[in-house]
Design an enzyme around this catalytic site. Sequence first.
Site, mmCIF file in Angstrom:
data_model
loop_
_atom_site.group_PDB
_atom_site.id
_atom_site.type_symbol
_atom_site.label_atom_id
_atom_site.label_comp_id
_atom_site.label_asym_id
_atom_site.label_seq_id
_atom_site.Cartn_x
_atom_site.Cartn_y
_atom_site.Cartn_z
ATOM 1 N N SER A 189 -34.799 10.209 -3.356
ATOM 2 C CA SER A 189 -34.567 10.430 -4.795
ATOM 3 C C SER A 189 -35.880 10.153 -5.524
ATOM 4 C CB SER A 189 -33.499 9.449 -5.285
ATOM 5 O OG SER A 189 -33.508 9.357 -6.693
ATOM 6 N N TYR A 204 -28.878 1.282 -5.893
ATOM 7 C CA TYR A 204 -29.252 2.655 -5.525
ATOM 8 C C TYR A 204 -30.774 2.781 -5.395
ATOM 9 C CZ TYR A 204 -29.388 7.798 -5.843
ATOM 10 O OH TYR A 204 -29.598 9.133 -5.604
HETATM 11 C C1 BGC Z 1 -29.312 10.294 -8.950
HETATM 12 C C2 BGC Z 1 -28.803 11.060 -10.150
HETATM 13 C C3 BGC Z 1 -29.859 11.109 -11.230
HETATM 14 C C4 BGC Z 1 -31.203 11.529 -10.678
HETATM 15 C C5 BGC Z 1 -32.317 11.434 -11.711
HETATM 16 C C6 BGC Z 1 -30.608 10.893 -8.506
HETATM 17 O O1 BGC Z 1 -31.076 10.285 -7.355
HETATM 18 O O2 BGC Z 1 -28.336 10.337 -7.919
HETATM 19 O O3 BGC Z 1 -27.618 10.449 -10.645
HETATM 20 O O4 BGC Z 1 -29.463 12.022 -12.243
HETATM 21 O O5 BGC Z 1 -31.547 10.748 -9.564
HETATM 22 O O6 BGC Z 1 -32.313 10.211 -12.397
#
Ligand code: BGC
Length: 268
Positions: free
Chosen positions: A153, A166
């Site tokens: 991410s 996360y």
């Molecule tokens: C998350 C999303 C978020 C995006 C940008 C992703 O890794 O799961 O919820 O919109 O990152 O912030």
Amino acid sequence: MSEKKLKGQIALVTGASSGIGKAIAIALGEAGAAVVVNYYSGAEAADEVVNTIRQNGSDAIAIKADVSKEEEVFSMFGEIIQQYGTLDILVNNAGLQQDAAFHDMTLQQWQKVIDVNLTGQFLCAREAIREFLRRGLQPERSKACGKIICISSVHELIPWAGHVNYAASKGAIKMLMQSLAQEYGPKQIRVNSICPGAIRTPINREAWETREAYQSLMSLIPYNRIGEPDDVGKLAVFLASDDSDYITGTSIFIDGGMAVYESFADGG
Ligand code: BGC
């Protein structure tokens, strides 16, 4: 018809019944790979993905497994080897959010995210690498002995208040990916990460569903559009194919520029 760059190869996509995983599974199938559609919940949705891939001309099967459970990962890989003989491509996609202010975050919320997002990638990568090493390089399949794509991410780089579990899981995936690339490069196994920004999927529905939310999201994205799951599917095909044979140990951001911090455009 598009070129079948992955013809004859077998791919496993975890968490492939919806969102980014679904788009990647369909894109790999379009590129000619046989695709194992892993899912945890949503058997019907997984079957739909399988049907789409078959209609597009590639083989596909769905396998239910919780990627955070060692026994379930073992049996999923056993089934894959039984069905297809080997594996060429692993897309470690399964992931979730359990958001909370840090002072309210329960151990359960912390653990769930680490278990699925990080331990799940460990367990699947370990089984994939064991299989790649067992099979060895077969140049008629691919220049590489195996390819692993970790779905990370932008939050492996951008800190994320309210989502500490996360962000911590994604930061850890960066080092998991790079350390694996270092350890298994000599065996011709390539390991890379895709770092999506805001992609239109169920995980971040709140961020794009209403016009106000979408507008506010655009203040974070220089390119001024949300990403579509297909954007990520195309990148996954590239990273899985021999077109990217000299790429390993890298995080590729696919985020419309989110990681260049638009909020600094007029400030700082
Ligand atoms: C998350 C999303 C978020 C995006 C940008 C992703 O890794 O799961 O919820 O919109 O990152 O912030």
